[in-house]
Design an enzyme around this catalytic site. Structure first.
Site, PDB file in Angstrom:
ATOM      1  N   GLU A   1     -11.541   6.414   8.096  1.00  0.00           N
ATOM      2  CA  GLU A   1     -10.552   5.529   7.463  1.00  0.00           C
ATOM      3  C   GLU A   1      -9.654   6.326   6.514  1.00  0.00           C
ATOM      4  OE1 GLU A   1     -10.395   1.950   4.195  1.00  0.00           O
ATOM      5  OE2 GLU A   1     -12.281   2.292   5.256  1.00  0.00           O
TER       6      GLU A   1
ATOM      7  N   ASP B   1      -5.709   6.659   7.256  1.00  0.00           N
ATOM      8  CA  ASP B   1      -4.756   6.175   6.257  1.00  0.00           C
ATOM      9  C   ASP B   1      -3.666   7.217   6.016  1.00  0.00           C
ATOM     10  OD1 ASP B   1      -3.854   4.423   4.034  1.00  0.00           O
ATOM     11  OD2 ASP B   1      -4.587   6.065   2.776  1.00  0.00           O
TER      12      ASP B   1
ATOM     13  N   GLU C   1      -7.455   1.694  10.524  1.00  0.00           N
ATOM     14  CA  GLU C   1      -7.185   3.020   9.968  1.00  0.00           C
ATOM     15  C   GLU C   1      -8.215   4.037  10.451  1.00  0.00           C
ATOM     16  OE1 GLU C   1      -4.888   2.223   5.782  1.00  0.00           O
ATOM     17  OE2 GLU C   1      -7.074   2.321   5.739  1.00  0.00           O
TER      18      GLU C   1
END
Length: 164
Positions: free
Chosen positions: A64, A68, A136
């Site tokens: 993640e 991101d 993400e």
């Protein structure tokens, strides 16, 4: 016997234990994963972490984090090119809307990630953006598996049109 390797990969993807994952990710992103384990890890929320030897928890948080950063980079580059005369404030505000937890959560649900995420339903995940976080993480998995150019194409061609 090296000529059998591609055939075995196709058979494994089509008939193996992970065939549903291969199908789901191919449908979502238009690519066939090379390293299916990365994508499966991207689906594991912190509440369903698996402890391994040494006490380390395995979940999607690191993917993640990476996803991101990749997503923000791609969206920033896209906005910079598409809006050459807009101010930094406009670009920042627009990027923030696109990569907001709320927007990513809605996109993840549209892709069907809410059906695939592994989480502990009794745990404290009042976190409303569980699916956006998973999206993400999948971007991070895609980046590691297929590279920046593939992720860039998927985001620009498939994800951004939902916002523009």
């Amino acid at each position: 016997m090296a000529f059998l390797d591609p055939i075995m990969r196709v058979l494994h993807r089509t008939f193996g234990k992970d065939k549903a994952y291969y199908r789901a990710f191919r449908k979502m992103f238009g690519v066939t994963p090379d390293n299916i384990e990365l994508y499966k890890l991207a689906l594991v929320h912190r509440s369903a972490s698996v402890k391994v030897e040494g006490g380390e928890s395995i979940n999607n948080e690191r993917l993640e984090f990476l996803g991101d950063a990749v997503l923000e980079s791609i969206v920033s580059d896209y906005l910079f090119i598409e809006y050459p005369h807009e101010s930094e404030g406009f670009l920042t505000k627009t990027r923030s809307k696109i990569v907001s937890r709320q927007s990513l959560n809605a996109l993840a649900q549209k892709l069907g990630l809410d059906e695939l995420v592994v989480f502990n339903p009794t745990g404290n995940h009042a976190q409303k953006h569980l699916f956006g976080d998973c999206f993400e993480a999948l971007i991070g998995a895609l980046y590691l598996d297929k590279g920046y150019d593939v992720v860039n194409r998927i985001i620009i061609n498939d994800a951004l049109p939902h916002y523009m």
